[in-house]
Design a protein around this motif. Structure first.
Motif, PDB file in Angstrom:
ATOM      1  N   SER A  84      49.761  56.932  81.379  1.00  0.00           N
ATOM      2  CA  SER A  84      49.677  55.264  81.153  1.00  0.00           C
ATOM      3  C   SER A  84      50.409  54.948  79.932  1.00  0.00           C
ATOM      4  CB  SER A  84      48.060  54.818  80.968  1.00  0.00           C
ATOM      5  OG  SER A  84      47.533  55.187  82.134  1.00  0.00           O
ATOM      6  N   ILE A  94      54.218  55.435  80.486  1.00  0.00           N
ATOM      7  CA  ILE A  94      54.754  54.593  81.366  1.00  0.00           C
ATOM      8  C   ILE A  94      54.899  53.036  80.577  1.00  0.00           C
ATOM      9  CG2 ILE A  94      54.261  53.077  83.374  1.00  0.00           C
ATOM     10  CD1 ILE A  94      52.978  55.417  84.715  1.00  0.00           C
ATOM     11  N   THR A  98      51.326  48.400  86.363  1.00  0.00           N
ATOM     12  CA  THR A  98      51.945  49.502  87.069  1.00  0.00           C
ATOM     13  C   THR A  98      51.454  50.854  86.774  1.00  0.00           C
ATOM     14  OG1 THR A  98      54.014  48.137  87.072  1.00  0.00           O
ATOM     15  CG2 THR A  98      54.229  50.221  87.386  1.00  0.00           C
ATOM     16  N   LEU A 144      49.539  53.236  89.241  1.00  0.00           N
ATOM     17  CA  LEU A 144      49.985  54.568  89.461  1.00  0.00           C
ATOM     18  C   LEU A 144      48.968  55.907  89.233  1.00  0.00           C
ATOM     19  CD1 LEU A 144      52.518  56.452  90.349  1.00  0.00           C
ATOM     20  CD2 LEU A 144      53.352  56.256  88.094  1.00  0.00           C
ATOM     21  N   CYS A 145      48.226  55.529  88.147  1.00  0.00           N
ATOM     22  CA  CYS A 145      47.240  56.430  87.613  1.00  0.00           C
ATOM     23  C   CYS A 145      46.417  56.515  88.544  1.00  0.00           C
ATOM     24  CB  CYS A 145      46.662  56.107  86.272  1.00  0.00           C
ATOM     25  SG  CYS A 145      48.155  56.499  84.843  1.00  0.00           S
ATOM     26  N   ILE A 151      47.118  58.567  91.579  1.00  0.00           N
ATOM     27  CA  ILE A 151      47.133  59.928  91.128  1.00  0.00           C
ATOM     28  C   ILE A 151      45.841  60.439  91.141  1.00  0.00           C
ATOM     29  CG2 ILE A 151      47.757  61.740  89.392  1.00  0.00           C
ATOM     30  CD1 ILE A 151      50.074  59.782  88.748  1.00  0.00           C
TER      31      ILE A 151
END
Length: 395
Positions: free
Chosen positions: A23, A26, A96, A100-101, A104
């Motif tokens: 995080s 990013i 974002t 995304l995390c 995943i």
């Protein structure tokens, strides 16, 4: 070499740390890239002289004084717009990174929880009575998952073996009960129908069959106690030699009635045991010899040490030896039946050796069955020696 697995708590901590680092990466990378773009867009909106003044200041050069004054006048609006767009980009890149995390993390959570889902399905099959179910080895995963999988497979295997033993033992009990019950039923029915007269000999036959059933029930009770690990509850220090000598002395009338003589070789064999159960086991072996090996004419009793940590009591004879099926008995059964025709002909239940083996195992020992050179059988009860005492003579 067995692959070392990380614990579930370690995997969870590593996953959280990895997600935090991802995080931050990013957001930092996104802000760094977008801030340069914001700067370029804002400079493009300014007059070329003001843009050049900004570049000169950034490069450490002194711009034109008039251009500098004009740029300073435009600076509040320049900063406000830049900050607004920068804050918006921070929110955008944070969202974002969170999405995304989250994806995943969901994938990793599925990877970690998948074995638990498989275990849940297998447990449900086990609950429905399918004891053959097994969980395949997991190539990756937490150590707790691997341990839980191994424990489940071991439990399923134990239940599977228990079910097979139950089926085998049920058939064995039915096999042992069939003949005496048939004799009782046929004889009594014949008496009621007037086919057989009410004679003392027939009553004695019925009594012998009833006594055989009583012995069978007692042997089954002993085996059930052994299965429940309640056969031996108290142990004390004892010497097998002393108890074997007393047993042989008390059994001499039985041995003499069978037409046999006694040979002994008693050496100190100290152990911690329930001497009443051991006496019961030794008496069962002596009775077996008298029933099945009287033709050999001799019975031999020995005690002593096997190595430094085990003691034994051995009963041997010169009879016909043990039947082959004793050495190839089912691994699922708790019965050592031998030749059933011999047990019925001589008054045994066919469970004598099973009881002896159960007593030996209840003492953390074992039962050894051997054929003697020159004919005959040798049955040995092997028990752990008393480690607090020094071994005596070894055999």
């Amino acid at each position: 070499m067995k692959k070392r697995r990380l614990s579930l708590s370690t995997l969870t901590a590593l996953t959280i740390v990895a997600m935090l680092l991802l995080s931050i990466t990013i957001i930092y990378a996104g802000i760094s890239w977008y801030s340069d773009r914001i700067e370029s867009d804002l400079l493009a909106k300014l007059p070329s002289k003001l843009s050049q003044a900004y570049r000169d200041i950034s490069a450490g050069r002194t711009p034109d004084q008039n251009d500098l004054m004009q740029f300073v006048a435009q600076l509040p609006a320049f900063n406000d717009e830049g900050n607004t767009r920068l804050y918006a980009s921070l929110i955008g890149f944070s969202l974002t990174a969170a999405v995304l995390c989250g994806l995943i993390g969901y994938w990793l959570a599925r990877r970690i929880s998948r074995p638990l889902e498989i275990l849940t399905l297998a447990t449900d099959d086990l609950r429905r009575g399918d004891f053959s179910v097994r969980i395949p080895a997991m190539g990756k995963g937490a150590s707790e998952i691997a341990t839980l999988t191994d424990t489940f497979n071991a439990l399923a295997a134990d239940l599977d073996n228990m079910e097979r033993r139950l089926r085998f033992n049920t058939m064995a009990v039915a096999h042992e009960l069939r003949t005496p019950l048939t004799v009782l039923q046929g004889t009594i029915q014949g008496m009621l129908d007037g086919v057989f007269p009410l004679e003392d000999s027939r009553l004695r036959l019925l009594l012998s069959q009833a006594e055989g059933l009583a012995r069978l029930v007692e042997d089954l009770r002993m085996l059930s106690l052994a299965t429940a690990q309640q056969l031996v509850t108290e142990r004390s220090r004892t010497d097998l030699a002393q108890h074997a000598e007393k047993l042989i002395d008390s059994a001499r009338p039985l041995i003499a009635a069978a037409g046999m003589t006694v040979e002994t070789d008693f050496n100190p064999a100290r152990t911690k045991a329930d001497f009443l159960r051991l006496r019961q086991a030794m008496l069962a072996l002596v009775e077996n010899c008298c029933r099945y090996a009287a033709s050999g004419g001799v019975i031999r009793c020995e005690t002593g040490h096997l190595g430094d940590h085990e003691v034994f009591v051995r009963i041997s004879d010169r009879g016909p030896g043990l039947p082959d099926d004793v050495f190839h008995r089912s691994p699922f059964g708790m019965f050592i039946t031998g030749d059933p025709s011999r047990s019925r002909a001589t008054g045994g239940t066919g469970l004598g050796l099973s009881v002896v083996e159960a007593i030996a195992r209840a003492h953390d020992g074992r039962l050894q069955l051997d054929q003697r050179d020159g004919g005959g059988a040798s049955i040995t009860i092997v028990l752990p020696g008393d480690t607090d005492l020094t071994p005596a003579r070894r055999c």
